[in-house]
Motif scaffolding. Structure first.
Motif: not given
Length: 196
Positions: A6-20
């Protein structure tokens, strides 16, 4: 294992959002207020809360200084209010350093909100989340119906679209919050005290 996934999935989501906000990818938020306000910002907020959910409650710091979640709720209200100001939105689009501050503060806001919800009794959650949602709804309706261009970097049409989306998001989140409170109340006082 499940918590780590779960932490890994949320971390990936955070990176994708920050990548914008990354150089070369910023054209999306530079051209679309809808993408900026209704995709990136909520994703950062959600990812911050999701990452905090993956941390063992016993390891969370600051409980002594955050009685009933009051400090966390107050921090979250200040952050969200600031990033709803048209001048703040303009600066985030025009200045990459300010945009990086936006990314970090919204992640921290999501984490703080998660902590606040876990610590606060139902009446405190109702007060702060109700205030946050009505502020978001009012601002969304104002942006949707005003004929005045408030953000210098965005056109009036994309401002109105973002406003309509913001109002719809506030209504949807409010409905979910009321439903969860009602379900918790029906389950008994112990459930009400712990349901976000």
């Amino acid at each position: 294992m499940r918590r780590r996934a779960s932490t890994l999935a949320w971390g990936i989501l955070a990176l994708l959002a920050a990548a914008l906000s990354a150089p070369g990818l910023r054209t999306g938020i530079e051209n679309s207020m809808v993408l900026h306000m209704l995709v990136q910002m909520p994703l950062l907020w959600a990812a911050g809360g999701g990452l905090m959910a993956g941390i063992d409650p016993g390891a969370r710091l600051g409980a002594r200084f955050d009685m009933q979640g009051l400090s966390s709720f107050s921090f979250c209200l200040v952050v969200v209010s600031y990033w709803m100001l048209p001048s703040a939105i303009d600066r985030a689009v025009l200045e990459p350093g300010i945009d990086a501050l936006k990314v970090a503060s919204l992640l921290a806001c999501g984490a703080s909100l998660r902590q606040a919800v876990m610590r606060a009794p139902a009446v405190v959650r109702l007060f702060f989340l109700g205030y946050l949602l009505q502020m978001t709804l009012w601002l969304g309706l104002y942006w949707a119906f005003t004929e005045e261009r408030l953000c210098n970097v965005y056109s009036l049409s994309t401002q109105q679209q973002a406003g309509a989306g913001l109002a719809a998001l506030a209504v949807a989140l409010g409905a979910v919050f009321v439903w969860r409170l009602a379900r918790a109340a029906a389950s008994g006082p112990e459930s009400t005290a712990s349901t976000p």
